[in-house]
Write an enzyme that holds these catalytic residues in place. Structure first.
Site, PDB file in Angstrom:
ATOM      1  CE1 TYR A 209      -4.123  -1.831   0.160  1.00 53.96           C
ATOM      2  CE2 TYR A 209      -2.856  -3.280   1.590  1.00 53.96           C
ATOM      3  CZ  TYR A 209      -3.967  -3.047   0.811  1.00 53.96           C
ATOM      4  OH  TYR A 209      -4.910  -4.004   0.680  1.00 53.96           O
TER       5      TYR A 209
ATOM      6  CE1 TYR B 116      -7.040  -6.518   4.077  1.00 54.39           C
ATOM      7  CE2 TYR B 116      -6.221  -8.322   5.416  1.00 54.39           C
ATOM      8  CZ  TYR B 116      -6.124  -7.518   4.296  1.00 54.39           C
ATOM      9  OH  TYR B 116      -5.110  -7.731   3.400  1.00 54.39           O
TER      10      TYR B 116
ATOM     11  CG  ASP C  22     -10.181 -14.396   8.123  1.00 57.73           C
ATOM     12  OD1 ASP C  22      -9.176 -14.854   8.708  1.00 57.73           O
ATOM     13  OD2 ASP C  22     -10.111 -13.544   7.219  1.00 57.73           O
TER      14      ASP C  22
END
Ligand SMILES: *Cc1c(COP(=O)(O)O)cnc(C)c1O
Length: 437
Positions: free
Chosen positions: A19, A151, A252
């Site tokens: 990023y 996320y 997750d």
């Protein structure tokens, strides 16, 4: 110009970091070696690591047992294709994972798919869920439902269920699959539970369940989406609703797995067993890239049901080149054994107590919105986004490696950190907060 600067300039010229814009002037430091919880920069400086290299390095760097596991395996076989060939490191690791994810000696999951990164393990979980329904003839069940601020990774499938603002759904509008999002439950794990908190989720599910294959979320702690903690009752209710509406549940635990939140897996802390579990990050003790997707018998049988006349022939349609890499499996197995011998529970509890004691006073600062601690995760949420290009080098001057994002100054140190090293981290946070204008 010294040689470090030469090397750093070459990096800036040729390499993309996560990023970052290629002409950005983000801070960049050259690492020479690392051991225990110390990072040694090539300029001679030593930093106490507060990040565990993004949740992964739970036993510290350069650990003799982990090093040995890799060295021994390298002399046997470093990699071999997993199609029609298998090896002991993968088998041992799968056994161990299924054993650690058991409740009262009954396994919660029955089969493991190894892949090479967290994002891919999420892709595989999504694929499993969709294949499961397709195999039973529910061809419309192809969407996912999740909560905002989540996320799940950077690949396209995972991006589709990551918070729409963070993963820039608008930029990739025509490429990212559209899924359902519901509001984040009110956060804080010490709030009084109110059944109204589950209502938005319930509404979405009752409205769209016919097209929903699975619900996916990070249990108890949302990581990269804002380090938010939420109530375990939310997960228990969500499990009941998923069963009621015929929707699979995927957790997750790529960030929360392996003790970080104070339970070995967050789903165990929440007393809520999902159908599919994604693991990654700390799986190898941060040594190598490896991830795993675990499925229960219902999912395994459901996918297999397509055996006769279905499109898939009962085959789970995935198989990365480097799946179940033997070096990664060997070091992961050793890391799981270390969790037990090191008494991770005790390590994490001790960190939690110290984080609460040393970070809580910061909530008195006019710059601080909230301080929260869960397991070995300490978060100081500021009222304003921090000045990244000032704060990271300032932490380095103070001898610590802490890399905030947005409004969040957070630490999640290796479990082996000593009390005086942890104090160095928390004192550095006090120091930078006191320097803010
Ligand atoms: C880091 C992370 C991922 C992605 O894992 P990668 O190994 O970076 O692909 C997915 N989900 C969660 C919760 C994560 O923290």
């Amino acid at each position: 110009m010294n040689s470090d600067n030469l090397v750093l300039n070459l990096d800036k010229k040729h390499i993309w970091h996560p990023y970052t814009n290629t002409d950005c002037h983000n801070p960049l430091f050259l690492i020479d070696t690392a051991s225990g919880v110390e990072l040694h920069l090539s300029n001679g400086q030593t930093l106490i690591d507060g990040m565990s290299s993004w949740w992964a390095v739970i036993h510290g760097y350069n650990h003799s047992d982990l090093n040995r596991a890799i060295k021994e395996q390298v002399d046997k076989v470093s990699h071999v294709m997993f199609g029609s060939l298998t090896h002991e490191p993968a088998i041992q690791l799968a056994q161990k994972l299924l054993q650690l994810t058991s409740t009262n000696k009954q396994p919660d999951f029955h089969r493991v798919f190894f892949s090479d990164s967290g994002s891919v393990s999420v892709e595989v979980a999504i694929k499993m869920a969709i294949q499961f329904w397709f195999a039973q003839g529910h061809k419309k069940k192809s969407k996912l439902l999740t909560i905002r601020n989540g996320y799940h990774g950077d690949t396209f499938g995972a991006m589709g269920v990551t918070d729409p603002d963070n993963s820039m759904h608008s930029m990739f509008r025509d490429v990212v699959a559209e899924h359902y999002f519901t509001e984040l439950p009110l956060y804080g794990d010490n709030i009084q539970w109110d059944d109204a908190y589950i209502q938005p989720f319930k509404d979405k599910l009752s409205q769209h369940h016919e097209s929903i294959a699975a619900v996916i979320l990070e249990p108890l702690v949302q990581g990269a989406g804002g380090m938010k903690f939420y109530h375990s009752e939310y997960l228990r209710q969500l499990r009941l609703l998923c069963d009621q509406y015929n929707v699979l549940l995927i957790f997750d635990e790529i960030a929360t797995g392996f003790g970080r939140t104070g339970s070995l897996f967050a789903y165990q802390g929440a007393n809520t067993i999902p159908d599919i579990l994604c693991l990654g990050k700390a799986l190898t003790g941060g040594y190598m890239t490896l991830a795993a997707t675990l499925a229960n018998q219902k999912v395994v049988d459901g996918i297999h049901a397509d055996n006769k006349d279905g499109q898939s022939g009962g085959v789970l349609m995935h198989g990365p080149t480097f799946m179940a890499n033997p070096l990664a499996c060997a070091v992961a197995y050793q890391s799981l054994k270390l969790l037990e011998t090191n008494d991770w529970q005790n390590q994490v509890n001790r960190i939690q107590i110290q984080l609460i004691e040393e970070l809580t006073p910061l909530s008195g600062s006019p710059h601080v919105e909230e301080v929260r601690v869960k397991g070995a995760i300490g978060v100081v949420e500021m009222k304003q986004p921090v000045d990244f290009n000032w704060i990271v080098p300032r932490f380095v001057e103070l001898g610590v490696w802490i890399r905030p994002f947005g409004k969040l100054i957070y630490i999640m140190p290796p479990y082996v950190i000593k009390p005086e090293q942890l104090t160095k981290l928390t004192q550095a946070i006090h120091q930078v907060v006191s320097e803010m204008k």
